[in-house]
Scaffold this motif. Sequence first.
Motif, mmCIF file in Angstrom:
data_model
loop_
_atom_site.group_PDB
_atom_site.id
_atom_site.type_symbol
_atom_site.label_atom_id
_atom_site.label_comp_id
_atom_site.label_asym_id
_atom_site.label_seq_id
_atom_site.Cartn_x
_atom_site.Cartn_y
_atom_site.Cartn_z
ATOM 1 N N ASP A 124 43.100 -8.764 -39.673
ATOM 2 C CA ASP A 124 42.127 -7.677 -39.607
ATOM 3 C C ASP A 124 42.080 -7.190 -38.161
ATOM 4 O O ASP A 124 41.749 -7.960 -37.252
ATOM 5 C CB ASP A 124 40.756 -8.174 -40.059
ATOM 6 N N LEU A 125 42.438 -5.934 -37.954
ATOM 7 C CA LEU A 125 42.516 -5.385 -36.598
ATOM 8 C C LEU A 125 41.249 -4.647 -36.195
ATOM 9 O O LEU A 125 41.228 -3.976 -35.162
ATOM 10 C CB LEU A 125 43.718 -4.444 -36.497
ATOM 11 N N GLY A 126 40.205 -4.768 -36.996
ATOM 12 C CA GLY A 126 38.942 -4.140 -36.653
ATOM 13 C C GLY A 126 38.856 -2.719 -37.167
ATOM 14 O O GLY A 126 39.472 -2.359 -38.169
ATOM 15 N N SER A 127 38.075 -1.910 -36.460
ATOM 16 C CA SER A 127 37.850 -0.545 -36.924
ATOM 17 C C SER A 127 37.960 0.424 -35.757
ATOM 18 O O SER A 127 37.842 0.038 -34.586
ATOM 19 C CB SER A 127 36.475 -0.411 -37.586
ATOM 20 N N SER A 128 38.206 1.686 -36.088
ATOM 21 C CA SER A 128 38.290 2.752 -35.095
ATOM 22 C C SER A 128 37.908 4.057 -35.779
ATOM 23 O O SER A 128 38.480 4.400 -36.816
ATOM 24 C CB SER A 128 39.712 2.840 -34.531
ATOM 25 N N HIS A 129 36.930 4.769 -35.189
ATOM 26 C CA HIS A 129 36.483 6.051 -35.738
ATOM 27 C C HIS A 129 36.136 5.953 -37.229
ATOM 28 O O HIS A 129 36.402 6.873 -38.001
ATOM 29 C CB HIS A 129 37.555 7.121 -35.525
ATOM 30 N N GLY A 130 35.599 4.807 -37.645
ATOM 31 C CA GLY A 130 35.182 4.641 -39.026
ATOM 32 C C GLY A 130 36.272 4.196 -39.972
ATOM 33 O O GLY A 130 36.018 4.026 -41.175
ATOM 34 N N TRP A 131 37.501 4.027 -39.476
ATOM 35 C CA TRP A 131 38.585 3.569 -40.323
ATOM 36 C C TRP A 131 38.783 2.062 -40.152
ATOM 37 O O TRP A 131 38.627 1.506 -39.062
ATOM 38 C CB TRP A 131 39.899 4.278 -39.967
ATOM 39 N N ARG A 132 39.189 1.398 -41.240
ATOM 40 C CA ARG A 132 39.517 -0.022 -41.187
ATOM 41 C C ARG A 132 41.009 -0.153 -40.867
ATOM 42 O O ARG A 132 41.851 0.521 -41.493
ATOM 43 C CB ARG A 132 39.222 -0.678 -42.545
ATOM 44 N N LEU A 133 41.341 -1.006 -39.930
ATOM 45 C CA LEU A 133 42.729 -1.177 -39.492
ATOM 46 C C LEU A 133 43.185 -2.593 -39.841
ATOM 47 O O LEU A 133 42.492 -3.569 -39.537
ATOM 48 C CB LEU A 133 42.843 -0.953 -37.981
ATOM 49 N N ARG A 134 44.344 -2.675 -40.474
ATOM 50 C CA ARG A 134 44.831 -3.987 -40.890
ATOM 51 C C ARG A 134 46.338 -4.100 -40.663
ATOM 52 O O ARG A 134 47.059 -3.105 -40.703
ATOM 53 C CB ARG A 134 44.536 -4.241 -42.378
ATOM 54 N N ARG A 135 46.786 -5.331 -40.450
ATOM 55 C CA ARG A 135 48.210 -5.661 -40.431
ATOM 56 C C ARG A 135 48.512 -6.386 -41.729
ATOM 57 O O ARG A 135 47.684 -7.189 -42.203
ATOM 58 C CB ARG A 135 48.516 -6.558 -39.239
#
Length: 261
Positions: free
Chosen positions: A6-17
Amino acid sequence: MRVTEDLGSSHGWRLRRGVLDDGREVFAKSGGASEVFASEAAGLRWLGEAAAVPEVIEVGPDRLVLSWVRQERPDAAAAERFGRSLARLHRAGAPGFGAPWAGFIAELPMDNAPCADWPSFYGERRVLPFLRLARLPASDAALVERAVERFAEVAGPPEPPARIHGDLWSGNVLWSGGDGVLIDPAAHGGHRETDLAMLELFGLPYLDRVLGAYREEWPPAEGWRQRVPLHQLHPLLVHVVLYGGSYRESLMGAVRRVLAL
């Protein structure tokens, strides 16, 4: 896709590897349904015709899946290679000033409708819309509008539309394979000095080597250094809109330098 990190969030988007069933590593961005995912995918595919970008594996209304970019530490040789690659990308050109897809910078929409020339595009599609969102004091807004009125006069020699990244701060350049890999674009046909000015706004490792190699490949027009504040007006306005008044002084400093050109 099996999520591995789980790479966290940015501008309300969820970021994942994650990892696909076929073993490929991927990066996934997801969130509420928005044109932003299709816009980013279109921009990456267009830039990818002439520069290193992640492969678009899947795009939908609420997510974007890209090939994973294995990063490495930059060095002078990679910086020079990136400078030459960026010049070739710009030289690949565009059909006009604008783009056929919806524009976004972060989560903020941008009008990509074409204009006949770059000063008009930059003023009408980039600076003035964000000036209206920035809620600056009236005296500041008046100075920005005066700067916009000077765009045609201070923009330098006319150039054909360049194929530009459009949001080329250091976080959108990943170092991999001995070159810079472009991510998260606001791609459109624009002025190539816009990308160069954005690199200068927040810095980049070995920037002097990047710019030196760029000049060897395709020298910018005379006076481009003096026009850097002109091209930084839009990203600084975007930062005022996104993050508030802490960027106001930087913005107004750039405005004053444009008015002094």
